[in-house]
Design an enzyme around this catalytic site. Structure first.
Site, PDB file in Angstrom:
ATOM      1  N   LYS A 211      -0.719 -16.098  -4.071  1.00 45.18           N
ATOM      2  CA  LYS A 211      -0.587 -15.244  -2.837  1.00 45.18           C
ATOM      3  C   LYS A 211      -1.754 -14.102  -3.383  1.00 45.18           C
ATOM      4  O   LYS A 211      -2.300 -13.627  -3.777  1.00 45.18           O
ATOM      5  CB  LYS A 211       0.743 -14.276  -3.856  1.00 45.18           C
ATOM      6  CG  LYS A 211       1.024 -13.530  -2.523  1.00 45.18           C
ATOM      7  CD  LYS A 211       2.628 -12.007  -3.101  1.00 45.18           C
ATOM      8  CE  LYS A 211       2.417 -11.442  -2.242  1.00 45.18           C
ATOM      9  NZ  LYS A 211       3.340 -10.524  -2.748  1.00 45.18           N
ATOM     10  N   GLU A 256       7.982   2.054   1.051  1.00 43.92           N
ATOM     11  CA  GLU A 256       7.765   1.319  -0.609  1.00 43.92           C
ATOM     12  C   GLU A 256       7.153   2.651  -1.452  1.00 43.92           C
ATOM     13  O   GLU A 256       6.173   2.972  -1.632  1.00 43.92           O
ATOM     14  CB  GLU A 256       6.600   0.258  -0.355  1.00 43.92           C
ATOM     15  CG  GLU A 256       6.813  -0.455  -1.578  1.00 43.92           C
ATOM     16  CD  GLU A 256       5.451  -1.853  -1.615  1.00 43.92           C
ATOM     17  OE1 GLU A 256       5.759  -2.225  -2.755  1.00 43.92           O
ATOM     18  OE2 GLU A 256       5.709  -1.850  -0.297  1.00 43.92           O
TER      19      GLU A 256
END
Length: 457
Positions: A211, A256
């Protein structure tokens, strides 16, 4: 209030200070925290107190901290920026005189901080630009539930008035709108960015990594100078479930939470996997989209990488940990995210502060990729922008080491020219990613800052 001179910046780890004369020993700081009358029950009550255009802010759902003035600034550089900043903070506290009559998280000495995404090894690093900053304000006002307080920080020979008296003396400049806003491509044009994503997908499919998170920038030019308080008030009201922040020119509302450390309990909110929430979408349609996101194999794969990286980074510092079996869907005005709240109990033998934990967690797979080194190298190779402090830790740390650190997402960097702003957005790329879909996702993630500037209705 005028800021006092701050010590010379901390040099990069391992760097020699040469033959320069040592900086003069600064005056010890005197820190006083007292309760003040309760603030109005408004989402923007704290932000509305900020007197000028150099705000320090960490606010969520109307609670948090704001600060102004500069009693001390500790800059750090390069790969050692976290450790150097923490060492300088501890040294400052060792000499401070503290009277805290409230004794809640965020009272007493507090430093607001922001750190660059990269570790200083990239081509942009020249050893002169600070890549980490801890700023101790002259004044901090905080609220936690029904308790409000004020902290004043002064050199020993320049004591400020305490509590409500100092607040009453504060002269607040008028907040002004930035006026018309024009947006333009940054270093990589929007039409060219899908090709960057396609390169990332190709490298993942070739087995080089699992990723990578790729970001893009958009440049905003405003009619009048940007007053950060205008942006912060809109974000605090419009994105109340996010952490609205402003530190050293980085402003935003991040969903976040990189890490919170409070009295031995550690929490990290992991977000990875996103779907756009279209304007005017009904609640029923939003639930259908949320269900679609929760079943998306591509988004679940992206999320799993991020959760694993957080758990792996926290494990050496914690005696126990709870990692949810499955994510929940976090609904925001512009997007929906797969989210997991990882919680843990701090092992006291490690003596780890919130800043130590933030350093260990950064960069997580949510903002860099997996494996970390391969993803960071690919970002440097193909992304084409200098992230600066975008996607780096931002937040605050207290005298006991507890604090809260978010990831500087849904954010913008205010430049030296107050009419120019850099907006950022990034997307997690895995083998199944579609470049055009990722471009659409990045546009959705630009909405909060575009709207806060006044560029979107």
């Amino acid at each position: 209030m005028s800021a006092t001179p701050h010590p010379a910046p901390v040099p990069p780890s391992g760097a020699s200070t040469g033959s320069r004369a040592p900086a003069p020993e600064p005056q010890p700081l005197v820190v006083r925290t007292t309760r003040i009358d309760p603030l109005p029950a408004d989402l923007t009550a704290l932000v509305d107190l900020l007197p000028d255009t150099r705000p320090l802010t960490w606010v969520r759902r109307g609670d948090g901290l704001v600060g102004w003035g500069e009693a001390l600034r500790l800059d750090s550089f390069g790969p050692g920026r976290f450790a150097d900043a923490e060492a300088a903070w501890r040294a400052t506290l060792d000499r401070a005189v503290v009277r805290d009559e409230v004794r809640l998280p965020g009272t007493g000495p507090v430093a607001f901080g922001t750190f660059a995404f990269d570790d200083g090894a990239g081509d942009h690093f020249d050893g002169a630009r600070p890549e980490g900053s801890l700023i101790v304000p002259r004044v901090v006002v905080g609220r936690r539930g029904d308790v409000s307080w004020m902290t004043t920080v002064s050199p020993a020979d320049q004591l400020d008035a305490p509590g409500s008296e100092a607040l009453a003396r504060t002269v607040r400049e008028t907040v002004t709108s930035p006026g018309r806003v024009r947006f333009a491509d940054g270093a990589v044009a929007a039409r060219d960015w899908p090709a960057v994503v396609a390169e990332g997908v190709e490298r993942i499919q070739a087995g080089e990594l699992d990723k990578v998170v790729l970001a893009r920038e958009v440049l905003a030019t405003t009619e009048r100078p940007v007053d950060p308080r205008w942006v912060l008030a809109r974000l605090a009201a419009g994105y109340a479930s996010c952490w609205t922040f402003s530190v050293a020119g980085m402003v935003g509302a991040t969903p976040e939470l990189l890490v919170r450390s409070e009295k031995g309990l550690v929490t990290s909110r992991v977000l990875a996997g996103t779907i756009r929430r279209e304007p005017g979408m009904s609640d029923d349609d939003a639930l259908l989209h949320a269900a679609q996101l929760a079943r998306s194999s591509k988004d679940l794969e992206e999320h799993e990488y991020a959760v694993r990286s957080v758990a792996r980074a926290l494990e050496p510092f914690c005696s126990s940990m709870n990692v949810p079996d499955a994510p929940f869907v976090l609904h925001l005005p512009n997007v929906m995210h797969l989210a997991s709240d990882v919680t843990a109990v701090l092992d006291p033998a490690t003596h780890a502060s919130s800043l130590t934990l933030a350093a260990a967690l950064h960069p997580s797979a949510a903002v860099c990729g997996t494996p970390t080194t391969a993803a960071r190298d690919l970002i440097r190779e193909i992304e084409g922008i200098d992230r600066s402090r975008y996607a780096g830790p931002v937040g605050w740390v207290g005298a006991d080491g507890d604090g809260e650190w978010g990831i500087a997402l849904r954010s913008a960097e205010l430049g030296e020219d107050p009419r120019h702003v850099r907006l950022f957005a990034g997307c997690g790329i895995v083998a199944a990613s579609d470049p055009q879909a990722e471009l659409a996702e990045s546009e959705a993630k630009l909405v909060p800052m575009s709207w806060a500037l006044g560029g979107l209705s």
